[in-house]
Design a protein around this motif. Structure first.
Motif, mmCIF file in Angstrom:
data_model
loop_
_atom_site.group_PDB
_atom_site.id
_atom_site.type_symbol
_atom_site.label_atom_id
_atom_site.label_comp_id
_atom_site.label_asym_id
_atom_site.label_seq_id
_atom_site.Cartn_x
_atom_site.Cartn_y
_atom_site.Cartn_z
ATOM 1 N N GLU A 264 0.818 -1.210 0.000
ATOM 2 C CA GLU A 264 0.000 0.000 0.000
ATOM 3 C C GLU A 264 0.854 1.264 0.000
ATOM 4 N N THR A 265 0.418 2.238 -0.796
ATOM 5 C CA THR A 265 0.999 3.577 -0.728
ATOM 6 C C THR A 265 0.189 4.328 0.323
ATOM 7 N N VAL A 266 0.886 4.897 1.295
ATOM 8 C CA VAL A 266 0.231 5.507 2.448
ATOM 9 C C VAL A 266 0.514 7.008 2.465
ATOM 10 N N PHE A 267 -0.552 7.789 2.551
ATOM 11 C CA PHE A 267 -0.449 9.234 2.649
ATOM 12 C C PHE A 267 -0.738 9.599 4.095
ATOM 13 N N VAL A 268 0.225 10.249 4.741
ATOM 14 C CA VAL A 268 0.153 10.463 6.185
ATOM 15 C C VAL A 268 0.033 11.951 6.509
ATOM 16 N N GLU A 269 -1.000 12.265 7.250
ATOM 17 C CA GLU A 269 -1.187 13.614 7.786
ATOM 18 C C GLU A 269 -0.654 13.600 9.220
ATOM 19 N N VAL A 270 0.254 14.515 9.515
ATOM 20 C CA VAL A 270 0.851 14.599 10.847
ATOM 21 C C VAL A 270 0.333 15.856 11.532
ATOM 22 N N LYS A 271 -0.163 15.687 12.745
ATOM 23 C CA LYS A 271 -0.621 16.816 13.556
ATOM 24 C C LYS A 271 0.147 16.788 14.870
ATOM 25 N N THR A 272 0.724 17.919 15.213
ATOM 26 C CA THR A 272 1.580 18.004 16.396
ATOM 27 C C THR A 272 1.086 19.109 17.321
ATOM 28 N N ARG A 273 1.080 18.808 18.596
ATOM 29 C CA ARG A 273 0.779 19.792 19.633
ATOM 30 C C ARG A 273 1.827 19.639 20.725
ATOM 31 N N SER A 274 2.062 20.702 21.460
ATOM 32 C CA SER A 274 3.008 20.630 22.579
ATOM 33 C C SER A 274 2.328 20.109 23.840
ATOM 34 N N SER A 275 0.994 20.168 23.869
ATOM 35 C CA SER A 275 0.224 19.650 25.007
ATOM 36 C C SER A 275 -1.209 19.430 24.532
ATOM 37 N N LEU A 276 -2.056 18.986 25.442
ATOM 38 C CA LEU A 276 -3.462 18.791 25.118
ATOM 39 C C LEU A 276 -4.310 20.012 25.496
ATOM 40 N N ALA B 210 -3.227 8.936 9.804
ATOM 41 C CA ALA B 210 -2.954 10.147 10.577
ATOM 42 C C ALA B 210 -2.029 9.779 11.729
ATOM 43 N N VAL B 211 -1.083 10.655 11.989
ATOM 44 C CA VAL B 211 -0.187 10.475 13.130
ATOM 45 C C VAL B 211 -0.303 11.719 14.002
ATOM 46 N N ALA B 212 -0.640 11.482 15.265
ATOM 47 C CA ALA B 212 -0.717 12.565 16.246
ATOM 48 C C ALA B 212 0.540 12.523 17.105
ATOM 49 N N ILE B 213 1.137 13.683 17.271
ATOM 50 C CA ILE B 213 2.331 13.805 18.105
ATOM 51 C C ILE B 213 2.036 14.823 19.200
ATOM 52 N N ILE B 214 2.269 14.415 20.425
ATOM 53 C CA ILE B 214 2.243 15.364 21.538
ATOM 54 C C ILE B 214 3.687 15.487 21.979
ATOM 55 N N ALA B 215 4.259 16.659 21.724
ATOM 56 C CA ALA B 215 5.696 16.882 21.909
ATOM 57 C C ALA B 215 5.930 18.008 22.923
ATOM 58 N N PRO B 216 5.970 17.663 24.208
ATOM 59 C CA PRO B 216 6.240 18.695 25.205
ATOM 60 C C PRO B 216 7.663 19.226 25.061
ATOM 61 N N ALA B 217 7.891 20.411 25.566
ATOM 62 C CA ALA B 217 9.230 21.013 25.470
ATOM 63 C C ALA B 217 10.274 20.148 26.159
ATOM 64 N N PRO C 49 -4.405 16.455 18.995
ATOM 65 C CA PRO C 49 -4.001 16.820 17.624
ATOM 66 C C PRO C 49 -4.945 16.281 16.548
ATOM 67 N N LEU C 50 -5.485 15.083 16.746
ATOM 68 C CA LEU C 50 -6.337 14.491 15.714
ATOM 69 C C LEU C 50 -7.661 15.239 15.547
ATOM 70 N N GLU C 51 -8.044 16.036 16.539
ATOM 71 C CA GLU C 51 -9.271 16.817 16.423
ATOM 72 C C GLU C 51 -9.176 17.854 15.305
ATOM 73 N N ALA C 52 -7.967 18.164 14.880
ATOM 74 C CA ALA C 52 -7.764 19.149 13.815
ATOM 75 C C ALA C 52 -7.978 18.556 12.422
ATOM 76 N N ILE C 53 -8.182 17.250 12.335
ATOM 77 C CA ILE C 53 -8.398 16.618 11.029
ATOM 78 C C ILE C 53 -9.904 16.523 10.794
ATOM 79 N N THR C 54 -10.387 17.444 9.998
ATOM 80 C CA THR C 54 -11.815 17.546 9.706
ATOM 81 C C THR C 54 -12.165 16.769 8.436
ATOM 82 N N ALA C 55 -13.459 16.631 8.187
ATOM 83 C CA ALA C 55 -13.915 15.982 6.954
ATOM 84 C C ALA C 55 -13.410 16.749 5.736
ATOM 85 N N ARG C 56 -13.389 18.055 5.833
ATOM 86 C CA ARG C 56 -12.890 18.882 4.725
ATOM 87 C C ARG C 56 -11.407 18.611 4.470
#
Length: 118
Positions: A47-59, A98-105, A64-71
């Motif tokens: 499979e060819t995989v297209f990955v959307e990455v969303k990163t936040r420093s905290s919750l 989709a890959v969600a990253i929570i990356a604290p400082a 982060p996945l809440e930012a991926i809308t139907a649009r």
């Protein structure tokens, strides 16, 4: 580079490393066309995989996945088709992850990978 851009770049680096560790072959990163950008294009098995990455420093502002809308998912489908058109070959089986990253400082980032989000 703005702090937001730096956080996003760090998240994409973490996501690419996690996907590679899981056996994915990274084909492209930050691929751009007039319609937008795909964060990561990879191969997982056949499979060819297209990955959307969303990163936040905290919750603090939500997961982060809440930012991926139907649009956004519809846009990713169009971008996946554009990438396949620009890269002839066998892309019979594709998926969007989709890959969600929570990356604290301070501390290790947390990675959550969802397959077949669309």
């Amino acid at each position: 580079m703005a702090a937001k851009d730096e956080l996003g770049r760090r998240g994409e680096d973490v996501a690419a490393a996690a996907l590679t560790a899981a056996g994915y072959l990274i084909l492209d990163r930050n691929w751009r066309c007039p319609q937008g950008e795909i964060d990561i294009v990879a191969v997982d098995g056949d499979e060819t995989v297209f990955v959307e990455v969303k990163t936040r420093s905290s919750l603090a502002f939500g997961h982060p996945l809440e930012a991926i809308t139907a649009r956004k998912l519809a846009r990713l489908r169009r971008l996946a088709a554009a990438w396949c058109e620009a890269h002839p070959g066998n892309h019979d089986r594709i998926r969007i992850d989709a890959v969600a990253i929570i990356a604290p400082a301070v501390g290790q980032p947390q990675v959550e990978h969802l397959r077949r989000v669309f």
